[in-house]
Design an enzyme around this catalytic site. Structure first.
Site, mmCIF file in Angstrom:
data_model
loop_
_atom_site.group_PDB
_atom_site.id
_atom_site.type_symbol
_atom_site.label_atom_id
_atom_site.label_comp_id
_atom_site.label_asym_id
_atom_site.label_seq_id
_atom_site.Cartn_x
_atom_site.Cartn_y
_atom_site.Cartn_z
ATOM 1 N N ASP A 28 3.478 -4.634 -4.011
ATOM 2 C CA ASP A 28 2.503 -3.422 -3.573
ATOM 3 C C ASP A 28 0.736 -3.727 -3.524
ATOM 4 O OD1 ASP A 28 0.306 -1.699 -2.705
ATOM 5 O OD2 ASP A 28 1.408 0.153 -3.631
ATOM 6 N N HIS B 90 1.608 3.502 -7.218
ATOM 7 C CA HIS B 90 0.983 4.346 -6.118
ATOM 8 C C HIS B 90 2.818 5.231 -5.776
ATOM 9 C CE1 HIS B 90 0.033 6.377 -2.586
ATOM 10 N NE2 HIS B 90 -1.696 6.402 -2.535
ATOM 11 N N GLN C 40 -4.862 -2.389 -2.230
ATOM 12 C CA GLN C 40 -5.589 -2.791 -2.501
ATOM 13 C C GLN C 40 -6.482 -3.733 -3.358
ATOM 14 O OE1 GLN C 40 -7.497 -0.575 -3.277
ATOM 15 N NE2 GLN C 40 -6.100 1.328 -3.056
ATOM 16 N N CYS D 122 -2.520 9.760 -6.433
ATOM 17 C CA CYS D 122 -1.955 9.492 -5.724
ATOM 18 C C CYS D 122 -1.047 8.794 -7.015
ATOM 19 C CB CYS D 122 -1.799 9.233 -4.278
ATOM 20 S SG CYS D 122 -1.868 9.983 -2.537
ATOM 21 N N LYS E 250 -7.430 -0.515 4.901
ATOM 22 C CA LYS E 250 -8.372 -0.591 3.530
ATOM 23 C C LYS E 250 -9.123 -1.961 2.993
ATOM 24 C CE LYS E 250 -5.334 2.152 0.972
ATOM 25 N NZ LYS E 250 -6.113 2.634 0.505
#
Ligand SMILES: Cc1ncc(COP(=O)(O)O)c(C=O)c1O
Length: 412
Positions: A206, A129, A209, A370, A232
């Site tokens: 990261d 991202h 998600q 993104c 999220k």
């Protein structure tokens, strides 16, 4: 299915916990398939935020009065809750941020600016991202470090042979996405981190998600940093988490100055509080942190194993059903995937796909997500993306598929 199958989710009952899901949009029942952008919020989260402002609101860490003490306790309790959620060794390894983006920027500005020298390499992947690309480009420009990226295969997996070659004595940082928001690929981060650590390379995951969809154990991953966003994972916007290994956090300088992050201040110089306070300058997002606590409690009450099992089944079903629509091509067909179905429809721009589906009450995302380097790799300007949460149903996949058939007929 095995005999020890995970408990099935009562999805229809769980959906009632989410007030927004019973809405009609454009005269049709809402089918919300934009969960990778942000998840919907259960009543428990909405109530926790409302209760805080209605009955508990005060600033934290400063007051001697009842409300301030209560707010402080509630805020700090969520830190311990987050530590348990991702199995950090201690609550002091949990820094509250505004989101994944801020967590990564914190590491870039605090750790990387001091640690990197000209010629040092930051290793990313081709499926990051923008929030795990741009901060490193900024810090590379400041330090003379060089950004490299692991290329992707045609199925949207990392080329692990290339990864091995890119990991050299010059590499100082590996920053990798756990679950790609553009492709749905689950990366073998545990294995990659082990390779990096053999060379003493600092690692950042990261988890924007992955935190909503996969069980997270930062000690098992053995990463140095892990960032995710509250919004999220059923929580409010404006709050996120940066996990940092305590030996690193303790050695890192602050990146923002202000109240709450100091030990002493004179007009000449200041000394810093210990982590995590060192990285939380100013009044934090108190209500949002409390909402995040309610969100994580809700996730635990539903059960992460059961959530994972249902989402896996739903994604497999959607992959099969959407893949059968004529003219649809899936982008990202990795063996290990979760939650995300990216696709293009022959001869139709993804924005038009999104607009026709919107007319049917179906919310998907269309664009570069993104992750422009992913679009460049697959030679498309954009994709349409349906992304699932545990409150989605097979019937909703059916509505998506009927909508895609309509897309085909409208643009035939
Ligand atoms: C993989 C990934 N990383 C980082 C981010 C940035 O998260 P936020 O905007 O909440 O900071 C996102 C958001 O979509 C994402 O999907």
């Amino acid at each position: 299915m095995t005999a020890t199958a995970t408990p099935a989710l009562d999805v229809e009952r769980l959906r009632k916990d989410f007030p927004i899901l019973s809405q009609r949009v454009r005269g049709k029942p809402l089918v919300y398939l934009d969960n990778a952008a942000t998840s919907q919020k259960p009543r428990a989260v909405i109530d926790a935020v409302t209760r805080f402002y209605s009955a508990e609101n005060a600033n934290i860490h400063r007051g001697v009065h009842y409300l301030s003490e209560r707010a402080t306790l509630a805020y700090d309790a969520v830190r311990a809750q987050v530590a348990a959620f991702i199995n950090a060794a201690a609550p002091s390894e949990i820094v509250f941020t505004r989101g994944t983006t801020e967590g990564i920027n914190l590491v870039a500005n605090s750790w990387a600016r001091g640690a990197l020298r000209p010629g040092d390499e930051i290793l990313l992947t081709g499926m990051e991202h923008h929030s795990n690309i741009v901060p490193w480009q900024l810090v590379a420009a400041q330090t003379g470090a060089v950004v490299r990226a692991v290329p992707l295969t045609d199925t949207g997996e990392l080329d692990l042979n290339a990864f091995d070659q890119l990991l050299t004595d010059r590499t100082r940082l590996l920053a990798v996405v756990h679950l790609s928001n553009a492709l749905g690929t689950i990366n073998p981060v545990r294995w990659m981190i082990a390779r990096a650590r053999e060379r003493g390379i600092v690692t950042l995951v990261d988890g924007a998600q992955s935190a909503p969809h996969l069980p997270i154990d930062v000690q098992a991953l053995d990463c140095d940093f892990f960032a995710f966003s509250g919004h999220k994972v059923l929580g409010p916007t404006g709050v996120g988490v940066l996990y940092g290994r305590s030996s690193l956090l303790t050695a890192m300088p602050p990146w923002q100055g202000g109240g709450d992050m100091i030990e002493t201040v004179t007009l000449e110089r200041s000394t810093w509080a210990a982590p995590p306070a060192r990285f939380e300058a100013g009044t934090p997002m108190i209500a949002e942190v409390i909402g995040l606590g309610a969100a994580l409690a809700y996730v635990e009450s539903v059960g992460r194993v059961a959530i994972g099992a249902w989402e896996e089944e739903l994604l497999a079903y959607a992959t099969e059903q959407v893949g059968e629509v004529e003219g649809v091509r899936l982008v990202g067909t990795a063996r290990e995937k979760a939650s995300v179905l990216s696709f293009v429809v022959d001869g139709v721009h993804p924005h038009d796909v999104g607009a026709v589906l919107d007319d049917e009450g179906v919310a998907i995302r269309a664009g570069h997500h993104c992750a422009q380097p992913v679009m460049q790799r697959f030679g498309v300007p954009a994709t349409a993306r349906a992304s699932f949460a545990f409150y989605n149903t097979r019937a909703e996949v059916g509505t998506l598929v009927r909508g895609l058939r309509r897309v085909r007929s409208v643009f035939a």
